[in-house]
Design a protein around this motif. Structure first.
Motif, PDB file in Angstrom:
ATOM      1  N   LYS A   2       0.845  -1.194   0.000  1.00  0.00           N
ATOM      2  CA  LYS A   2       0.000   0.000   0.000  1.00  0.00           C
ATOM      3  C   LYS A   2       0.886   1.252   0.000  1.00  0.00           C
ATOM      4  O   LYS A   2       1.799   1.364   0.818  1.00  0.00           O
ATOM      5  N   ILE A   3       0.584   2.177  -0.928  1.00  0.00           N
ATOM      6  CA  ILE A   3       1.392   3.384  -1.102  1.00  0.00           C
ATOM      7  C   ILE A   3       0.501   4.621  -0.990  1.00  0.00           C
ATOM      8  O   ILE A   3      -0.568   4.677  -1.600  1.00  0.00           O
ATOM      9  N   GLY A   4       0.967   5.613  -0.234  1.00  0.00           N
ATOM     10  CA  GLY A   4       0.302   6.912  -0.167  1.00  0.00           C
ATOM     11  C   GLY A   4       0.934   7.850  -1.176  1.00  0.00           C
ATOM     12  O   GLY A   4       2.166   7.896  -1.295  1.00  0.00           O
ATOM     13  N   ILE A   5       0.110   8.573  -1.911  1.00  0.00           N
ATOM     14  CA  ILE A   5       0.608   9.493  -2.942  1.00  0.00           C
ATOM     15  C   ILE A   5       0.046  10.877  -2.661  1.00  0.00           C
ATOM     16  O   ILE A   5      -1.171  11.048  -2.517  1.00  0.00           O
ATOM     17  N   ILE A   6       0.939  11.869  -2.613  1.00  0.00           N
ATOM     18  CA  ILE A   6       0.558  13.225  -2.243  1.00  0.00           C
ATOM     19  C   ILE A   6       1.346  14.218  -3.091  1.00  0.00           C
ATOM     20  O   ILE A   6       2.439  13.909  -3.569  1.00  0.00           O
ATOM     21  N   SER A   7       0.786  15.398  -3.276  1.00  0.00           N
ATOM     22  CA  SER A   7       1.479  16.448  -4.018  1.00  0.00           C
ATOM     23  C   SER A   7       0.945  17.800  -3.602  1.00  0.00           C
ATOM     24  O   SER A   7      -0.124  17.907  -2.994  1.00  0.00           O
ATOM     25  N   ASP A   8       1.704  18.816  -3.947  1.00  0.00           N
ATOM     26  CA  ASP A   8       1.271  20.209  -3.813  1.00  0.00           C
ATOM     27  C   ASP A   8       0.734  20.527  -2.416  1.00  0.00           C
ATOM     28  O   ASP A   8      -0.341  21.098  -2.262  1.00  0.00           O
ATOM     29  N   THR A   9       1.533  20.194  -1.411  1.00  0.00           N
ATOM     30  CA  THR A   9       1.155  20.535  -0.039  1.00  0.00           C
ATOM     31  C   THR A   9       1.374  22.019   0.245  1.00  0.00           C
ATOM     32  O   THR A   9       0.695  22.585   1.096  1.00  0.00           O
ATOM     33  N   HIS A  10       2.294  22.643  -0.456  1.00  0.00           N
ATOM     34  CA  HIS A  10       2.531  24.087  -0.332  1.00  0.00           C
ATOM     35  C   HIS A  10       2.598  24.542   1.129  1.00  0.00           C
ATOM     36  O   HIS A  10       2.006  25.539   1.514  1.00  0.00           O
ATOM     37  N   GLY A 106       2.304  15.988 -10.270  1.00  0.00           N
ATOM     38  CA  GLY A 106       1.389  16.960  -9.674  1.00  0.00           C
ATOM     39  C   GLY A 106       1.308  18.190 -10.558  1.00  0.00           C
ATOM     40  O   GLY A 106       1.053  18.091 -11.740  1.00  0.00           O
ATOM     41  N   HIS A 107       1.542  19.350  -9.971  1.00  0.00           N
ATOM     42  CA  HIS A 107       1.664  20.644 -10.624  1.00  0.00           C
ATOM     43  C   HIS A 107       0.325  21.279 -11.011  1.00  0.00           C
ATOM     44  O   HIS A 107       0.102  22.447 -10.747  1.00  0.00           O
ATOM     45  N   SER A 108      -0.576  20.530 -11.605  1.00  0.00           N
ATOM     46  CA  SER A 108      -1.836  21.114 -12.096  1.00  0.00           C
ATOM     47  C   SER A 108      -2.891  21.250 -10.997  1.00  0.00           C
ATOM     48  O   SER A 108      -3.881  21.961 -11.193  1.00  0.00           O
ATOM     49  N   HIS A 109      -2.697  20.568  -9.876  1.00  0.00           N
ATOM     50  CA  HIS A 109      -3.664  20.518  -8.771  1.00  0.00           C
ATOM     51  C   HIS A 109      -4.952  19.789  -9.156  1.00  0.00           C
ATOM     52  O   HIS A 109      -5.908  19.809  -8.400  1.00  0.00           O
ATOM     53  N   ARG A 110      -4.969  19.136 -10.312  1.00  0.00           N
ATOM     54  CA  ARG A 110      -6.166  18.434 -10.771  1.00  0.00           C
ATOM     55  C   ARG A 110      -5.968  16.925 -10.625  1.00  0.00           C
ATOM     56  O   ARG A 110      -5.171  16.332 -11.344  1.00  0.00           O
ATOM     57  N   PRO A 111      -6.699  16.316  -9.698  1.00  0.00           N
ATOM     58  CA  PRO A 111      -6.514  14.888  -9.462  1.00  0.00           C
ATOM     59  C   PRO A 111      -7.016  14.037 -10.618  1.00  0.00           C
ATOM     60  O   PRO A 111      -8.078  14.319 -11.190  1.00  0.00           O
ATOM     61  N   LEU A 112      -6.239  12.999 -10.949  1.00  0.00           N
ATOM     62  CA  LEU A 112      -6.679  12.067 -11.981  1.00  0.00           C
ATOM     63  C   LEU A 112      -5.854  10.807 -11.925  1.00  0.00           C
ATOM     64  O   LEU A 112      -4.717  10.808 -11.451  1.00  0.00           O
ATOM     65  N   ILE A 113      -6.448   9.756 -12.396  1.00  0.00           N
ATOM     66  CA  ILE A 113      -5.783   8.464 -12.536  1.00  0.00           C
ATOM     67  C   ILE A 113      -6.161   7.948 -13.908  1.00  0.00           C
ATOM     68  O   ILE A 113      -7.346   7.868 -14.236  1.00  0.00           O
ATOM     69  N   GLN A 114      -5.135   7.628 -14.709  1.00  0.00           N
ATOM     70  CA  GLN A 114      -5.430   7.157 -16.065  1.00  0.00           C
ATOM     71  C   GLN A 114      -4.388   6.147 -16.501  1.00  0.00           C
ATOM     72  O   GLN A 114      -3.187   6.361 -16.332  1.00  0.00           O
ATOM     73  N   GLN A 115      -4.864   5.048 -17.059  1.00  0.00           N
ATOM     74  CA  GLN A 115      -3.974   4.047 -17.633  1.00  0.00           C
ATOM     75  C   GLN A 115      -3.614   4.493 -19.040  1.00  0.00           C
ATOM     76  O   GLN A 115      -4.495   4.791 -19.853  1.00  0.00           O
ATOM     77  N   VAL A 116      -2.309   4.578 -19.316  1.00  0.00           N
ATOM     78  CA  VAL A 116      -1.826   4.943 -20.650  1.00  0.00           C
ATOM     79  C   VAL A 116      -0.908   3.813 -21.099  1.00  0.00           C
ATOM     80  O   VAL A 116       0.241   3.734 -20.665  1.00  0.00           O
ATOM     81  N   GLY A 117      -1.439   2.920 -21.915  1.00  0.00           N
ATOM     82  CA  GLY A 117      -0.675   1.737 -22.289  1.00  0.00           C
ATOM     83  C   GLY A 117      -0.321   0.962 -21.036  1.00  0.00           C
ATOM     84  O   GLY A 117      -1.172   0.729 -20.176  1.00  0.00           O
ATOM     85  N   PRO A 118       0.957   0.598 -20.862  1.00  0.00           N
ATOM     86  CA  PRO A 118       1.350  -0.174 -19.681  1.00  0.00           C
ATOM     87  C   PRO A 118       1.582   0.677 -18.429  1.00  0.00           C
ATOM     88  O   PRO A 118       1.891   0.139 -17.370  1.00  0.00           O
ATOM     89  N   THR A 119       1.424   1.991 -18.546  1.00  0.00           N
ATOM     90  CA  THR A 119       1.744   2.898 -17.447  1.00  0.00           C
ATOM     91  C   THR A 119       0.493   3.458 -16.799  1.00  0.00           C
ATOM     92  O   THR A 119      -0.394   3.977 -17.479  1.00  0.00           O
TER      93      THR A 119
END
Length: 160
Positions: A2-10, A106-119
């Motif tokens: 299990k991994i926690g992912i965070i960004s843009d805490t500023h 991060g950078h955009s502050h817009r959350p998303l999850i998307q499969q792009v090919g194998p990534t």
């Protein structure tokens, strides 16, 4: 795993993050940390791999790289803030790191999850001060048998 992912805490680490990240085995921070103490506080939960973002000062830049690569649970992971891609998108992040099973940005502050090919491309959104009407979110990922799944978690209800 299990991994926690965070960004843009500023500079703002919300108490809700500690609840959401309870039990994670590793934390990925995609930059714009804002205050080195945030990384120290997150390290109390689990090991942290972080990168610096465009608004991070020398204290953060001296501590973490611009781009980080690691392997967790048999999956190659790349973490970057996203400013390197201009306006970051899952497609740009995956194309820039085609050998990664998981790319976190991060950078955009817009959350998303998307499969792009194998990534699997994950932008956990912004966990720091609310900007405009953007949601305040983090992500949780699970790695099992070399495969990654992720989901977004609201730290503040979206209607607040």
């Amino acid at each position: 795993m299990k991994i926690g992912i965070i960004s843009d805490t500023h500079g703002l680490l919300r108490a809700q993050v500690f609840d959401v990240f309870q039990g994670v085995e590793h934390i990925l921070h995609a930059g714009d940390v804002g205050d080195p103490d945030i990384l120290t506080e997150l390290e109390a939960l689990a090991p942290v791999t972080a990168v610096w973002g465009n608004v991070d000062g020398m204290a953060i830049r001296a501590r973490v790289p611009e781009v980080a690569r690691l392997e967790l649970g048999g999956v190659q992971i790349v973490i970057l803030h996203g400013m390197q891609l201009g306006s970051p998108t899952p497609q740009k992040a995956a194309a820039a790191h085609p050998d990664a099973g998981l790319v976190v940005f991060g950078h955009s502050h817009r959350p998303l999850i998307q499969q792009v090919g194998p990534t699997l491309a994950v932008n956990p959104g912004s966990a720091g001060p609310r900007r405009f009407k953007d949601p305040v979110t983090v992500a949780l990922a699970e790695i099992a048998d070399g495969a990654v799944q992720a989901r977004l978690v609201d730290l503040i209800p979206r209607n607040s």
